[in-house]
Design an enzyme around this catalytic site. Sequence first.
Site, PDB file in Angstrom:
ATOM      1  N   ARG A  54       0.888  -1.180   0.000  1.00  0.00           N
ATOM      2  CA  ARG A  54       0.000   0.000   0.000  1.00  0.00           C
ATOM      3  C   ARG A  54       0.917   1.219   0.000  1.00  0.00           C
ATOM      4  O   ARG A  54       1.637   1.456   0.978  1.00  0.00           O
ATOM      5  CB  ARG A  54      -0.937   0.006   1.208  1.00  0.00           C
ATOM      6  CG  ARG A  54      -1.664   1.330   1.362  1.00  0.00           C
ATOM      7  CD  ARG A  54      -2.848   1.260   2.297  1.00  0.00           C
ATOM      8  NE  ARG A  54      -3.967   0.561   1.693  1.00  0.00           N
ATOM      9  CZ  ARG A  54      -5.213   0.607   2.136  1.00  0.00           C
ATOM     10  NH1 ARG A  54      -5.509   1.324   3.201  1.00  0.00           N
ATOM     11  NH2 ARG A  54      -6.172  -0.065   1.529  1.00  0.00           N
ATOM     12  N   HIS A  60      -6.795   0.892  -6.969  1.00  0.00           N
ATOM     13  CA  HIS A  60      -7.073   0.019  -5.816  1.00  0.00           C
ATOM     14  C   HIS A  60      -7.686  -1.277  -6.368  1.00  0.00           C
ATOM     15  O   HIS A  60      -8.860  -1.561  -6.158  1.00  0.00           O
ATOM     16  CB  HIS A  60      -8.039   0.739  -4.861  1.00  0.00           C
ATOM     17  CG  HIS A  60      -8.123   0.136  -3.490  1.00  0.00           C
ATOM     18  ND1 HIS A  60      -7.379  -0.969  -3.099  1.00  0.00           N
ATOM     19  CD2 HIS A  60      -8.876   0.476  -2.402  1.00  0.00           C
ATOM     20  CE1 HIS A  60      -7.669  -1.267  -1.848  1.00  0.00           C
ATOM     21  NE2 HIS A  60      -8.571  -0.407  -1.401  1.00  0.00           N
ATOM     22  N   GLN A 107      -9.769  -3.954  -4.237  1.00  0.00           N
ATOM     23  CA  GLN A 107     -11.090  -3.454  -3.853  1.00  0.00           C
ATOM     24  C   GLN A 107     -12.116  -3.751  -4.939  1.00  0.00           C
ATOM     25  O   GLN A 107     -13.243  -4.178  -4.665  1.00  0.00           O
ATOM     26  CB  GLN A 107     -10.998  -1.936  -3.619  1.00  0.00           C
ATOM     27  CG  GLN A 107     -12.323  -1.289  -3.277  1.00  0.00           C
ATOM     28  CD  GLN A 107     -12.827  -1.709  -1.907  1.00  0.00           C
ATOM     29  OE1 GLN A 107     -12.105  -1.614  -0.931  1.00  0.00           O
ATOM     30  NE2 GLN A 107     -14.060  -2.181  -1.831  1.00  0.00           N
ATOM     31  N   ASP A 121     -17.141   7.119  -2.598  1.00  0.00           N
ATOM     32  CA  ASP A 121     -15.935   6.980  -1.777  1.00  0.00           C
ATOM     33  C   ASP A 121     -15.678   8.347  -1.132  1.00  0.00           C
ATOM     34  O   ASP A 121     -16.320   9.344  -1.501  1.00  0.00           O
ATOM     35  CB  ASP A 121     -14.754   6.535  -2.670  1.00  0.00           C
ATOM     36  CG  ASP A 121     -13.472   6.286  -1.878  1.00  0.00           C
ATOM     37  OD1 ASP A 121     -13.538   6.115  -0.637  1.00  0.00           O
ATOM     38  OD2 ASP A 121     -12.379   6.255  -2.496  1.00  0.00           O
ATOM     39  N   CYS A 176     -16.483   1.718  -0.542  1.00  0.00           N
ATOM     40  CA  CYS A 176     -15.350   0.835  -0.209  1.00  0.00           C
ATOM     41  C   CYS A 176     -14.991   0.896   1.271  1.00  0.00           C
ATOM     42  O   CYS A 176     -14.337  -0.003   1.774  1.00  0.00           O
ATOM     43  CB  CYS A 176     -14.140   1.200  -1.066  1.00  0.00           C
ATOM     44  SG  CYS A 176     -13.600   2.905  -0.839  1.00  0.00           S
ATOM     45  N   ARG A 213     -13.907  -8.546   0.526  1.00  0.00           N
ATOM     46  CA  ARG A 213     -12.464  -8.313   0.353  1.00  0.00           C
ATOM     47  C   ARG A 213     -11.698  -9.601   0.663  1.00  0.00           C
ATOM     48  O   ARG A 213     -10.731  -9.940  -0.003  1.00  0.00           O
ATOM     49  CB  ARG A 213     -11.986  -7.193   1.296  1.00  0.00           C
ATOM     50  CG  ARG A 213     -12.521  -5.803   0.982  1.00  0.00           C
ATOM     51  CD  ARG A 213     -12.019  -5.253  -0.320  1.00  0.00           C
ATOM     52  NE  ARG A 213     -10.573  -5.239  -0.410  1.00  0.00           N
ATOM     53  CZ  ARG A 213      -9.781  -4.278   0.075  1.00  0.00           C
ATOM     54  NH1 ARG A 213     -10.305  -3.220   0.661  1.00  0.00           N
ATOM     55  NH2 ARG A 213      -8.460  -4.331  -0.067  1.00  0.00           N
TER      56      ARG A 213
HETATM   57  N1   CP Z   1     -11.400  -0.219   1.536  1.00  0.00           N
HETATM   58  C1   CP Z   1     -10.167  -0.278   2.062  1.00  0.00           C
HETATM   59  O1   CP Z   1      -9.158  -0.490   1.365  1.00  0.00           O
HETATM   60  O2   CP Z   1     -10.134  -0.129   3.406  1.00  0.00           O
HETATM   61  P1   CP Z   1      -8.847  -0.007   4.319  1.00  0.00           P
HETATM   62  O3   CP Z   1      -8.201   1.325   4.040  1.00  0.00           O
HETATM   63  O4   CP Z   1      -9.356  -0.114   5.722  1.00  0.00           O
HETATM   64  O5   CP Z   1      -7.892  -1.118   3.977  1.00  0.00           O
HETATM   65  N1  NVA Z   2      -9.832   6.709  -1.920  1.00  0.00           N
HETATM   66  C1  NVA Z   2      -9.546   6.261  -0.580  1.00  0.00           C
HETATM   67  C2  NVA Z   2      -9.799   4.796  -0.471  1.00  0.00           C
HETATM   68  C3  NVA Z   2      -9.565   4.208   0.899  1.00  0.00           C
HETATM   69  C4  NVA Z   2      -9.758   2.731   0.937  1.00  0.00           C
HETATM   70  C5  NVA Z   2      -8.117   6.618  -0.214  1.00  0.00           C
HETATM   71  O1  NVA Z   2      -7.223   6.458  -1.063  1.00  0.00           O
HETATM   72  O2  NVA Z   2      -7.892   7.067   0.909  1.00  0.00           O
END
Ligand code: CP
Ligand code: NVA
Length: 303
Positions: free
Chosen positions: A100, A127, A130, A222, A262, A290
């Site tokens: 990440r 992502h 997701q 989102d 999400c 997920r």
């Molecule tokens: N939706 C998602 O990726 O959640 P987290 O940031 O909690 O991993």
């Molecule tokens: N768009 C959001 C998604 C979190 C799962 C972010 O990048 O923070």
Amino acid sequence: MKRDIISVRDLESDLDQILSMALDLKSGKLKKENALKGKTLAMIFEKPSTRTRVSFEVGMAQLGGHALYLSPRDLQIGRGETIADTAKVLSRYVDAIMYRAFSHEMMIELARNATVPVINGLDDLEHPCQIVADLLTVKEKKGKLKGIKMAYVGDGNNVCNSLLLGAAIVGMDFVAACPDGYKPNEKIVADAISIAKRNKCISMVISDPHDAVKNADVVYTDVWTSMGQEKEAEEREKVFAPYQINSKLLANAKDDCIVMHCLPAHRGHEITDEVIDGDQSVVFDQAENRLHAQQAILLRVIR
Ligand code: CP
Ligand code: NVA
């Protein structure tokens, strides 16, 4: 050859199979025990996570493997070791790396230097994991993907970019309503439109949320401020105010429309409590998925 999942594009050839596999894992038709016995997944998190971290960690454990949570604060990355050297070293110990990242460039750099598969657990552009869970959820709730219309309302961010590609690949109509200045990535939009043309579905980015949700089977949103954009939060609150998913906006969609997010959600901002806690919301089933979706991905990439 190793298989990286950096973009939803990397899933184009077998997204249908991954979704079927995830459904079979969920129903118990496909056995999990020992499927990844003795395998290790390294997970590097530059940003916080609830769902991604826990679902990958639990997912590996259920498959008989092991997952390692690594934060840059604890790794030598925090002291200046390059991501390339980190990739080379981790590849000597583990069977796959989930990352990440703040930047997509760093994701590419890690993947280029790792000799084991790299899975994108979110970056500033995409992502992909997701979206596999999201498509699984739509398939479960609506029984199909082709012929379904999803409306995405809000920021043209990483989730929106990946949804554009995912929808086009599975042949689902997709309309995103995003304000000017916050539209999804242009290259991804162009790719999604060309994939959608091939798969005879609609892929479109517009500005009006009411137009987008008209006749929608699925309404998705989102956060307005993604991780790493906190300094822009105040400005974004103003720009996105007309893009809130509330009962009034939802009334334009089909009566049996489902609502997705999400998560994490900023309640009272991009979505009201009434909608996220209402009958049409499937956000917690989506979060559960997920786990199943990622187990299917892990089984595809780890050998
Ligand atoms: N939706 C998602 O990726 O959640 P987290 O940031 O909690 O991993
Ligand atoms: N768009 C959001 C998604 C979190 C799962 C972010 O990048 O923070």
